[in-house]
Design a protein around this motif. Structure first.
Motif, PDB file in Angstrom:
ATOM      1  N   ASN A  41       2.862  29.082  39.383  1.00  0.00           N
ATOM      2  CA  ASN A  41       1.680  28.332  39.804  1.00  0.00           C
ATOM      3  C   ASN A  41       1.977  26.843  39.929  1.00  0.00           C
ATOM      4  O   ASN A  41       2.651  26.251  39.087  1.00  0.00           O
ATOM      5  CB  ASN A  41       0.551  28.555  38.802  1.00  0.00           C
ATOM      6  N   ASN A  42       1.443  26.229  40.990  1.00  0.00           N
ATOM      7  CA  ASN A  42       1.642  24.791  41.233  1.00  0.00           C
ATOM      8  C   ASN A  42       0.321  24.051  41.128  1.00  0.00           C
ATOM      9  O   ASN A  42      -0.101  23.364  42.057  1.00  0.00           O
ATOM     10  CB  ASN A  42       2.291  24.558  42.605  1.00  0.00           C
ATOM     11  N   TRP A  43      -0.356  24.211  39.990  1.00  0.00           N
ATOM     12  CA  TRP A  43      -1.664  23.576  39.817  1.00  0.00           C
ATOM     13  C   TRP A  43      -1.609  22.106  40.197  1.00  0.00           C
ATOM     14  O   TRP A  43      -2.526  21.560  40.803  1.00  0.00           O
ATOM     15  CB  TRP A  43      -2.134  23.743  38.380  1.00  0.00           C
ATOM     16  N   ALA A  44      -0.539  21.437  39.811  1.00  0.00           N
ATOM     17  CA  ALA A  44      -0.247  20.096  40.327  1.00  0.00           C
ATOM     18  C   ALA A  44       1.202  20.102  40.772  1.00  0.00           C
ATOM     19  O   ALA A  44       2.070  20.632  40.084  1.00  0.00           O
ATOM     20  CB  ALA A  44      -0.476  19.022  39.264  1.00  0.00           C
ATOM     21  N   HIS A  45       1.455  19.537  41.947  1.00  0.00           N
ATOM     22  CA  HIS A  45       2.798  19.612  42.531  1.00  0.00           C
ATOM     23  C   HIS A  45       3.708  18.566  41.912  1.00  0.00           C
ATOM     24  O   HIS A  45       3.359  17.387  41.803  1.00  0.00           O
ATOM     25  CB  HIS A  45       2.726  19.399  44.042  1.00  0.00           C
ATOM     26  N   HIS A  46       4.903  19.018  41.496  1.00  0.00           N
ATOM     27  CA  HIS A  46       5.921  18.112  40.975  1.00  0.00           C
ATOM     28  C   HIS A  46       7.292  18.588  41.442  1.00  0.00           C
ATOM     29  O   HIS A  46       7.547  19.795  41.508  1.00  0.00           O
ATOM     30  CB  HIS A  46       5.931  18.095  39.440  1.00  0.00           C
ATOM     31  N   PRO A  47       8.203  17.680  41.725  1.00  0.00           N
ATOM     32  CA  PRO A  47       9.580  18.087  41.991  1.00  0.00           C
ATOM     33  C   PRO A  47      10.282  18.433  40.685  1.00  0.00           C
ATOM     34  O   PRO A  47       9.910  17.938  39.617  1.00  0.00           O
ATOM     35  CB  PRO A  47      10.198  16.839  42.638  1.00  0.00           C
ATOM     36  N   GLY A  48      11.291  19.273  40.785  1.00  0.00           N
ATOM     37  CA  GLY A  48      12.029  19.605  39.579  1.00  0.00           C
ATOM     38  C   GLY A  48      12.724  20.944  39.686  1.00  0.00           C
ATOM     39  O   GLY A  48      12.773  21.565  40.750  1.00  0.00           O
ATOM     40  N   SER A  49      13.254  21.419  38.553  1.00  0.00           N
ATOM     41  CA  SER A  49      13.999  22.669  38.495  1.00  0.00           C
ATOM     42  C   SER A  49      13.365  23.599  37.472  1.00  0.00           C
ATOM     43  O   SER A  49      12.928  23.162  36.400  1.00  0.00           O
ATOM     44  CB  SER A  49      15.463  22.411  38.107  1.00  0.00           C
ATOM     45  N   ILE A  50      13.343  24.891  37.795  1.00  0.00           N
ATOM     46  CA  ILE A  50      12.800  25.919  36.912  1.00  0.00           C
ATOM     47  C   ILE A  50      13.949  26.846  36.520  1.00  0.00           C
ATOM     48  O   ILE A  50      14.562  27.483  37.375  1.00  0.00           O
ATOM     49  CB  ILE A  50      11.677  26.704  37.584  1.00  0.00           C
ATOM     50  N   ARG A  51      14.238  26.896  35.224  1.00  0.00           N
ATOM     51  CA  ARG A  51      15.313  27.731  34.702  1.00  0.00           C
ATOM     52  C   ARG A  51      14.729  28.984  34.066  1.00  0.00           C
ATOM     53  O   ARG A  51      13.708  28.923  33.374  1.00  0.00           O
ATOM     54  CB  ARG A  51      16.147  26.960  33.668  1.00  0.00           C
ATOM     55  N   MET A  52      15.395  30.121  34.284  1.00  0.00           N
ATOM     56  CA  MET A  52      14.937  31.405  33.766  1.00  0.00           C
ATOM     57  C   MET A  52      15.975  31.952  32.781  1.00  0.00           C
ATOM     58  O   MET A  52      17.132  32.173  33.146  1.00  0.00           O
ATOM     59  CB  MET A  52      14.726  32.408  34.896  1.00  0.00           C
ATOM     60  N   GLU A  81      19.611  34.239  25.616  1.00  0.00           N
ATOM     61  CA  GLU A  81      20.939  33.958  26.163  1.00  0.00           C
ATOM     62  C   GLU A  81      21.075  32.449  26.370  1.00  0.00           C
ATOM     63  O   GLU A  81      20.113  31.763  26.704  1.00  0.00           O
ATOM     64  CB  GLU A  81      21.140  34.684  27.489  1.00  0.00           C
ATOM     65  N   ASP A  82      22.281  31.938  26.165  1.00  0.00           N
ATOM     66  CA  ASP A  82      22.500  30.489  26.245  1.00  0.00           C
ATOM     67  C   ASP A  82      22.397  29.951  27.663  1.00  0.00           C
ATOM     68  O   ASP A  82      22.013  28.798  27.878  1.00  0.00           O
ATOM     69  CB  ASP A  82      23.879  30.128  25.681  1.00  0.00           C
ATOM     70  N   VAL A  83      22.754  30.783  28.641  1.00  0.00           N
ATOM     71  CA  VAL A  83      22.823  30.348  30.042  1.00  0.00           C
ATOM     72  C   VAL A  83      21.700  31.007  30.833  1.00  0.00           C
ATOM     73  O   VAL A  83      21.488  32.226  30.717  1.00  0.00           O
ATOM     74  CB  VAL A  83      24.185  30.704  30.662  1.00  0.00           C
ATOM     75  N   PRO A  84      20.947  30.248  31.636  1.00  0.00           N
ATOM     76  CA  PRO A  84      19.894  30.871  32.449  1.00  0.00           C
ATOM     77  C   PRO A  84      20.489  31.849  33.459  1.00  0.00           C
ATOM     78  O   PRO A  84      21.579  31.613  34.002  1.00  0.00           O
ATOM     79  CB  PRO A  84      19.222  29.687  33.139  1.00  0.00           C
ATOM     80  N   PHE A  85      19.779  32.934  33.719  1.00  0.00           N
ATOM     81  CA  PHE A  85      20.266  33.889  34.709  1.00  0.00           C
ATOM     82  C   PHE A  85      19.831  33.507  36.118  1.00  0.00           C
ATOM     83  O   PHE A  85      20.331  34.061  37.104  1.00  0.00           O
ATOM     84  CB  PHE A  85      19.819  35.312  34.379  1.00  0.00           C
ATOM     85  N   ASP A  86      18.931  32.531  36.223  1.00  0.00           N
ATOM     86  CA  ASP A  86      18.510  32.057  37.545  1.00  0.00           C
ATOM     87  C   ASP A  86      17.935  30.661  37.392  1.00  0.00           C
ATOM     88  O   ASP A  86      17.427  30.295  36.316  1.00  0.00           O
ATOM     89  CB  ASP A  86      17.461  32.980  38.160  1.00  0.00           C
ATOM     90  N   GLU A  87      18.038  29.874  38.466  1.00  0.00           N
ATOM     91  CA  GLU A  87      17.465  28.529  38.478  1.00  0.00           C
ATOM     92  C   GLU A  87      17.052  28.179  39.901  1.00  0.00           C
ATOM     93  O   GLU A  87      17.769  28.475  40.857  1.00  0.00           O
ATOM     94  CB  GLU A  87      18.469  27.507  37.958  1.00  0.00           C
ATOM     95  N   ALA A  88      15.883  27.590  40.037  1.00  0.00           N
ATOM     96  CA  ALA A  88      15.365  27.165  41.340  1.00  0.00           C
ATOM     97  C   ALA A  88      15.036  25.685  41.279  1.00  0.00           C
ATOM     98  O   ALA A  88      14.340  25.237  40.366  1.00  0.00           O
ATOM     99  CB  ALA A  88      14.130  27.969  41.720  1.00  0.00           C
ATOM    100  N   THR A  89      15.541  24.922  42.251  1.00  0.00           N
ATOM    101  CA  THR A  89      15.266  23.491  42.325  1.00  0.00           C
ATOM    102  C   THR A  89      14.412  23.204  43.549  1.00  0.00           C
ATOM    103  O   THR A  89      14.765  23.588  44.665  1.00  0.00           O
ATOM    104  CB  THR A  89      16.573  22.682  42.398  1.00  0.00           C
ATOM    105  N   ASP A  90      13.277  22.574  43.323  1.00  0.00           N
ATOM    106  CA  ASP A  90      12.332  22.235  44.386  1.00  0.00           C
ATOM    107  C   ASP A  90      12.089  23.418  45.322  1.00  0.00           C
ATOM    108  O   ASP A  90      12.269  23.331  46.540  1.00  0.00           O
ATOM    109  CB  ASP A  90      12.836  21.028  45.185  1.00  0.00           C
TER     110      ASP A  90
END
Length: 312
Positions: free
Chosen positions: A142-153, A172-181
C-alpha cells in the motif's frame, strides 16, 4: 496471456477476494475523514495489521474482530493500530533492523507513535496467506503516502516457532527479494492504491513462516516494518482468517451486487497527506489526528469495475 498479464490478473483476483470477503461487514458504511498521514503496509501478502483491520469492520464501521488473534491484538493495544494499519514505522529508523528493533517487537517495529504491541503476540491463528515455494507472485504494498525507497523481503528460517516471540535470529540474514522505487497503481491516500513488483518465493521452505518486510525511505530516515503470516502449502495466494466463514462465488456476486445497488457514491476526504516528510514521531502524532474509520469507498469501485470480468 503473457506472464506479466497473468501475474497481474492473479493479483487483482486475490485482492478482490480479500475485499469481497469484507463486504458484508463494510456494506452501507460511509467512511469518514481521518487525517492519518502515514504511509503503507503489505496488501499481498497481507500484513497482520492490514488483514486484521480489513476483517474486523462490522456493518456499523466499528471494529469487531472475530479472528482470535486479531481480537487479542485489540485487547492488548487497542483500536489505533487497526485504524492506522499503514503506520508501523520508526521516524528515526534509517533502514536499521537487528540491534535497533528489539527482539519480540519485530511485527510492531518498536513503533512509538501508535501502540502496535498486540501484533507481536506469538500465536498460530493470525490470518494467513497460502503460497507455493519457488513460485513468483506479484507483491502489493500500500502507498497511502508516496515515498521513494527500497522494500526488502526476509523469510523466517527453520528456527521459527509461531508460539514463541519473533526474534532476529528467526529470520534469514539476507533478504530473498528487494524492490527499489517500484511502480505504483492507484492513488495515494486509498486503501487499495499500491506499489507492485514480482517476487519469487524461496524454494526451500514449507509450512508456516513470516515474510518480514522493511521499507526504507531514500529521502528521510523513516522506515516501515511489517509481518505477513504465510504458509507454504501449494496455495495460490488464498487467505484464511481463522474464526470466520468463507463466501461462495454466488455469495460474493450477491454481495457485490448489493454494494452496487445500495452504496451511494461518496467522495474521498481530501485531507490525507500524500507525500509529507514527517521526520519525527511528534510530527506523526500531530498529523495523525483521532483514530477514525478511514477505509476507502474506492474498494467498492474496484469491485464494481472488476468483478464481472473474473466471475464470468
Amino acid at each position: 496471456m503473457s506472464d506479466r498479464a497473468r501475474l497481474r490478473a492473479r493479483a487483482k483476483r486475490l485482492g478482490l477476494l480479500t475485499a469481497l470477503a469484507t463486504l458484508p461487514a463494510m456494506a452501507g458504511v460511509m467512511f469518514t475523514a481521518g487525517s492519518a498521514s502515514a504511509h503503507g503496509a503489505p496488501l499481498v501478502p497481507g500484513s497482520r495489521t492490514y488483514l486484521c483491520y480489513a476483517h474486523s469492520l462490522d456493518e456499523t464501521g466499528a471494529l469487531n474482530p472475530t479472528n482470535p488473534a486479531c481480537k487479542a491484538a485489540m485487547e492488548t493495544s487497542g483500536a489505533n493500530g487497526f485504524y492506522n494499519w499503514f503506520a508501523v514505522l520508526r521516524s528515526d529508523g534509517g533502514g536499521r533492523t537487528e540491534g535497533f528493533v528489539p527482539d519480540g517487537e519485530l511485527c510492531s517495529g518498536g513503533a512509538t507513535v501508535y501502540d502496535f504491541s498486540g501484533f507481536d503476540l506469538p500465536r498460530e491463528d493470525w490470518p494467513v496467506t497460502h503460497l507455493t515455494a519457488g513460485e513468483t507472485y506479484e507483491v502489493q504494498y500500500n502507498n497511502w503516502a508516496h515515498h521513494p525507497g527500497s522494500i526488502r523481503m526476509y523469510i523466517t528460517n527453520d528456527s521459527y516457532d509461531p508460539t514463541q516471540p519473533l526474534t532476529w535470529d528467526n529470520l534469514e540474514d539476507v533478504p530473498f527479494d528487494e524492490a527499489t522505487d517500484p511502480p505504483a497503481e492507484g492513488g495515494p491516500g486509498t486503501d487499495e492504491g499500491h506499489y507492485y513488483w514480482d517476487a519469487t518465493m524461496p524454494s526451500d521452505v514449507s509450512g508456516r513462516h513470516i515474510i518480514y518486510m522493511v521499507w526504507e525511505r531514500s529521502d528521510s530516515e523513516e522506515t516501515f516494518y511489517s509481518c505477513s503470516d504465510v504458509v507454504f502449502d501449494g496455495g495460490d495466494g488464498e487467505v484464511t482468517v481463522p474464526g470466520q466463514g468463507t463466501l461462495t462465488a454466488d455469495e460474493l456476486a450477491d454481495a457485490a451486487a448489493a454494494v452496487e445497488e445500495n452504496t451511494p457514491a461518496v467522495d474521498h476526504a481530501t485531507d490525507h497527506a500524500t507525500s509529507a516528510d514527517h521526520a519525527t514521531a511528534a510530527e506523526h502524532a500531530a498529523h495523525a489526528g483521532p483514530a477514525a474509520p478511514t477505509a476507502s469507498t474506492a474498494v467498492f469501485d474496484a469491485v464494481r469495475t472488476a468483478l464481472p470480468g473474473w466471475l464470468r
